[in-house]
Design a protein around this motif. Structure first.
Motif, PDB file in Angstrom:
ATOM      1  N   ARG A   8       5.169 101.221  65.817  1.00 40.73           N
ATOM      2  CA  ARG A   8       4.938 100.008  66.590  1.00 40.73           C
ATOM      3  C   ARG A   8       4.274  98.975  65.701  1.00 40.73           C
ATOM      4  O   ARG A   8       3.399  99.304  64.901  1.00 40.73           O
ATOM      5  N   ASP A  53       3.887  93.397  69.017  1.00 38.49           N
ATOM      6  CA  ASP A  53       4.710  93.380  70.224  1.00 38.49           C
ATOM      7  C   ASP A  53       6.144  93.845  69.954  1.00 38.49           C
ATOM      8  O   ASP A  53       7.070  93.486  70.691  1.00 38.49           O
ATOM      9  N   SER A  54       6.324  94.591  68.884  1.00 41.22           N
ATOM     10  CA  SER A  54       7.668  95.051  68.543  1.00 41.22           C
ATOM     11  C   SER A  54       7.639  96.528  68.202  1.00 41.22           C
ATOM     12  O   SER A  54       6.592  97.074  67.876  1.00 41.22           O
ATOM     13  N   GLY A 111      16.009  90.594  68.449  1.00 44.27           N
ATOM     14  CA  GLY A 111      15.383  91.380  67.394  1.00 44.27           C
ATOM     15  C   GLY A 111      15.887  90.953  66.028  1.00 44.27           C
ATOM     16  O   GLY A 111      16.520  89.912  65.871  1.00 44.27           O
ATOM     17  N   THR A 128      13.928  95.520  64.020  1.00 39.98           N
ATOM     18  CA  THR A 128      12.703  95.146  64.719  1.00 39.98           C
ATOM     19  C   THR A 128      13.108  94.677  66.111  1.00 39.98           C
ATOM     20  O   THR A 128      13.927  93.771  66.246  1.00 39.98           O
ATOM     21  N   LEU A 129      12.558  95.330  67.117  1.00 41.91           N
ATOM     22  CA  LEU A 129      12.942  95.008  68.498  1.00 41.91           C
ATOM     23  C   LEU A 129      11.708  94.671  69.323  1.00 41.91           C
ATOM     24  O   LEU A 129      10.727  95.415  69.290  1.00 41.91           O
ATOM     25  N   PRO A 130      11.761  93.568  70.047  1.00 42.85           N
ATOM     26  CA  PRO A 130      10.601  93.230  70.879  1.00 42.85           C
ATOM     27  C   PRO A 130      10.458  94.199  72.061  1.00 42.85           C
ATOM     28  O   PRO A 130      11.443  94.756  72.526  1.00 42.85           O
TER      29      PRO A 130
END
Lengths: 389, 159
Positions: free
Chosen positions: A313, A316-317, A367, A384-386
């Motif tokens: 983590r 926020d991603s 992302g 990278t994914l929110p």
């Protein structure tokens, strides 16, 4: 070498060894056949006999001609059969792995190779060829290719539907306006205030009739186009499942299971999963991305290698990195790998759309997808994914 | 007629062809005054010059999305019903916006003119009723004031 009497003990050992060799051959899931220097079969296990419909005949002693005559099998490409049997019986050089499509006795895809059998003194005793049933593997591979094709087709269709929607909406509305306008004109022509020179003029009557006819015609044409667009939209939404909150480790694991057959034993998979919260996403689409990256990683390591999947983590991603120790990507290609249609895999292996679809999906998730690579060392993709979509 | 004469509709879509279609339809079927813009920004800056009774906006536009635009219109004309015109695949956003900006309705492209007409009419009914009420209140106030004047005059006569 001089002959000497064989003791009972030696005979027994020889028998045991013989039985063992026979059992090994017979229990193999691969078809195995041995041909001697004279081009005659000296051993053929049951799997081999099953593949080529030789069960009703003792294959021992058969030569090329006999085998071709007695094998109860049919190939999709008969020329392949000739090549196969010739290579099994006569060629001196090793045959590298190639695949064939059998139709009878069972539809199968067979992958086979052949090598000379050489004894301790370097003499060629004959040839061995190994035949593996790769039907299931091939099926899965084709399914993957198909999935990739469907996904790209889905994007294309969605794009087309989207682009056509506005103009057809306009045309449809305009046609409706024309119908209304002509209706009002008709009302005017039939009202008392309208001078008969106009309302009864044959040219006016003719034009009104034509206008009404073509307007109706246009309406039908528009309805048809709108219906087609509706079905295209439905098609494009087929794989577009609902937005859900999921732990992406589940997706990674199930995708790994799916690509397992491509990694087999040659590639070591290392999972370094961090503590991740659930994220809002379209799980099916993300799995498609994972699938693409994992398959690519497998293909980048034709021999042995290590595939590392790391997650963690970052504010926020969530971040997922997929690294391989494969051939790497040349600098000049690195820039273009997300371009649709760009591929270095060659015809039939890649469509050149996989990574462009990935990039589209990640974009849709707001992302990022990044790549780092060094030729000969390996490649790392970073997603990278929110947390919230 | 007299009612519709005073109705102004603001219509925004980055595609000129959509504006032409809807404007032409409203011209042939209604007496509404229709203001059309391809630029939501221009539409917002012109809001000071016109009072509007209803607003229709496209969702996907390069300058700003329809929901942002409608929320800005809401600041100035909270009573004007807001209608979102959505293209393919924007439906989810539209449904979100129903709550976010208090959307009156959304219309999917390709739209049906009868539906569009009905939605506009129903949306306006509320505004028209409110307007009428305001007008009546104003009339009553005016009458009361006049009555007060008359009363004063009568009283003066008696004094």
């Amino acid at each position: 070498m001089t002959r000497r009497p064989v003791s009972d003990e030696e005979l027994e050992r020889y028998q045991t060894l013989r039985n063992l060799m026979e059992s090994v051959l017979e229990s193999s899931e691969d078809g195995i056949v041995l041909v001697n220097e004279q081009g005659r079969i000296i051993a053929a296990n049951q799997t081999f006999r099953r593949f080529y419909g030789l069960e009703n005949r003792d294959p021992l002693g058969l030569d090329l001609q006999d085998t071709r005559a007695s094998a109860q099998c049919r190939f999709e490409d008969p020329a392949e059969a000739v090549t196969l049997f010739t290579e099994m019986f006569t060629l001196r050089d090793p045959v590298i792995r190639r695949s064939l499509q059998l139709l009878e006795p069972e539809p199968r895809v067979i992958s086979f190779y052949a090598r000379p059998v050489i004894d301790h003194d370097g003499r060629t005793l004959g040839r061995i060829s190994i035949h593996t049933d790769i039907t299931e593997e091939r099926k899965l591979q084709n399914e993957l290719v198909q999935a990739e094709k469907m996904a790209s087709l889905g994007l294309l269709v969605a794009g087309i539907a989207h682009e056509i929607n506005t103009p057809i909406g306009s045309i449809n509305s305009n046609n409706d306006i024309l119908i209304r306008s002509v209706g009002k004109m008709r009302d005017f022509l039939s009202c008392a205030q309208c001078p008969p020179e106009v309302s009864e003029n044959p040219e006016v009557i003719k034009i009104m009739k034509i206008l009404e006819e073509i307007n109706q015609n246009n309406r039908m044409a528009c309805d048809r186009i709108i219906n087609i667009i509706r079905s295209l939209k439905n098609f494009a939404r087929l794989d577009d499942s609902e937005k859900k909150k999921v732990n992406i480790h589940d997706g990674l694991d199930s995708t790994l299971t799916l690509v397992h057959h491509q990694l087999k034993n040659r590639i070591r998979v290392v999972k370094e999963y961090g503590d991740l919260p659930e994220i809002e996403c379209y799980p099916n689409q993300l799995n498609q991305v994972f699938m693409n990256l994992l398959v690519n990683a497998g293909q980048a390591m034709p021999e042995q290698g290590t595939l590392t999947i790391k997650t963690f983590r970052d504010r926020d991603s969530v971040v997922v990195t997929i690294s391989d120790t494969g051939v790497g990507i040349a600098k000049e290609n690195l820039r273009r790998i997300f371009d649709p249609g760009f591929t270095t895999k060659g015809v039939g292996v890649g469509t050149g759309l996989g990574l462009s679809i990935c990039s589209k999906i990640i974009q849709d998730h707001h992302g990022k997808i990044e790549v780092e690579s060094e030729v000969g060392k390996g490649t790392t993709f970073t997603l990278t994914l929110p947390l919230q979509l | 007629m007299s009612q519709a004469d005073s109705i102004t509709i603001l219509l925004v879509d980055d595609e000129d062809m959509v504006l032409t279609s809807i404007r032409s339809f409203l011209a042939i079927e209604t007496d509404y005054h229709v203001l059309t813009y391809t630029s939501p920004r221009q539409a917002l800056s012109d809001l000071d010059h016109h009072a509007i009774d209803l607003v229709i906006s496209d969702y996907l536009m390069p300058e700003m999305d329809g929901i942002t635009f409608l929320s800005k219109v809401k600041e100035k004309y909270p009573q004007a019903p807001r209608i979102l015109l959505t293209g393919y695949a924007d439906k989810e956003n539209a449904i979100k916006a129903i709550n976010d900006v208090g959307l009156y309705q959304y219309i999917e492209k390709p739209w049906n003119n009868d539906d569009l007409h009905l939605i506009i009419r129903n949306g306006l009914e509320k505004t028209i009723l409110l307007k009428r009420l305001e007008q009546k209140i104003h009339e009553v106030e005016k009458a009361q004031q006049e009555l007060g004047e008359v009363q004063k005059q009568i009283l003066r006569l008696f004094q």
